[in-house]
Design an enzyme around this catalytic site. Structure first.
Site, PDB file in Angstrom:
ATOM      1  N   TYR A 229       0.823  -1.209   0.000  1.00  0.00           N
ATOM      2  CA  TYR A 229       0.000   0.000   0.000  1.00  0.00           C
ATOM      3  C   TYR A 229       0.859   1.261   0.000  1.00  0.00           C
ATOM      4  O   TYR A 229       0.629   2.192  -0.779  1.00  0.00           O
ATOM      5  CB  TYR A 229      -0.930  -0.004   1.210  1.00  0.00           C
TER       6      TYR A 229
ATOM      7  N   HIS B  92       5.257  10.349   0.015  1.00  0.00           N
ATOM      8  CA  HIS B  92       3.939  10.609  -0.555  1.00  0.00           C
ATOM      9  C   HIS B  92       3.718  12.098  -0.774  1.00  0.00           C
ATOM     10  O   HIS B  92       4.107  12.916   0.067  1.00  0.00           O
ATOM     11  CB  HIS B  92       2.846  10.082   0.382  1.00  0.00           C
TER      12      HIS B  92
ATOM     13  N   HIS C 211       4.814  13.945   2.992  1.00  0.00           N
ATOM     14  CA  HIS C 211       5.125  13.107   4.150  1.00  0.00           C
ATOM     15  C   HIS C 211       5.756  11.805   3.698  1.00  0.00           C
ATOM     16  O   HIS C 211       5.717  11.466   2.510  1.00  0.00           O
ATOM     17  CB  HIS C 211       3.863  12.827   4.976  1.00  0.00           C
TER      18      HIS C 211
ATOM     19  N   HIS D 184       6.347   7.549   4.768  1.00  0.00           N
ATOM     20  CA  HIS D 184       6.080   6.360   5.573  1.00  0.00           C
ATOM     21  C   HIS D 184       7.354   5.524   5.553  1.00  0.00           C
ATOM     22  O   HIS D 184       7.900   5.245   4.474  1.00  0.00           O
ATOM     23  CB  HIS D 184       4.930   5.539   4.984  1.00  0.00           C
TER      24      HIS D 184
END
Length: 201
Positions: free
Chosen positions: A25, A125, A137, A139
């Site tokens: 994802y 992202h 940001h 992840h």
């Protein structure tokens, strides 16, 4: 205005989550979970600007392949309530260019995580189509076990310490501020609570 946001959480099987799904994802990729046979396909997901995997120099080559890495994590964890990975979510300074944000995240991950022995799966992202257009940001998915030339070994409980998390939070603020300064921006971020900042002021 640069903002500070640094959040850490655990991806746990007890909550019905999987490392393979999380990685697919966040990277907008297709990953098959070899343990369950489930296909996690997020290749139609938009807004992922950059992905890469950083691993210790002694780690096997497959540790730099997203599917192989997280399937190895799933295979190493045999319990129903296993903690599969740690996720760090960090706001990136919108004042920096894309290349500057990538360099900032890469350098921070190398020093804070990889040099400690973790594998870091990074995904930057872009801001969503709605909401704050400055919301760049990243992840960062982190492994929880030690890794040697053959693969994963024991869990490293030291990485769970509150003091280690505080070190990461402070290091991110320092690295981000250094990047802003190099780029010619006067803005700075502060990892401390608002209460602590008010007390100092």
């Amino acid at each position: 205005m640069a903002i500070y946001h640094f959040d850490a959480s655990v991806i746990s099987r007890s909550k019905g989550r999987s490392a393979t799904a999380a990685s697919a994802y966040r990277a907008a990729e297709r990953v098959v979970d070899r343990r369950t046979g489930e296909m996690h396909d997020y290749t139609r997901k938009h807004g992922v600007e950059h992905t890469e995997i950083l691993a210790p120099a002694h780690a096997p080559d497959w540790a730099r392949d997203r599917s192989a890495l997280w399937n190895a994590v799933e295979r190493a964890e045999t319990r129903k309530n296993s903690q599969l990975a740690r996720e760090i979510r960090v706001a990136l300074p919108a004042e920096l260019s894309h290349a500057q944000r990538v360099a900032l995240v890469r350098d921070f991950c190398q020093r804070s995580f990889v040099d400690r022995g973790m594998v870091a799966d990074i995904a930057l992202h872009a801001p969503g189509l709605t909401g704050d257009e400055r919301n760049h940001h990243t992840h960062i998915l982190l492994t929880t076990r030690e890794i040697d030339a053959e693969g994963f070994t024991a869990k490293n409980r030291d990485w769970n310490a509150v003091a280690v998390l505080e070190d990461w939070r402070e290091a991110w603020a320092q690295d981000a501020n250094a990047a802003l300064e190099r780029a010619g921006h006067a803005l700075r971020i502060d990892h401390r609570t608002l209460e602590a900042q008010r007390e100092e002021a």
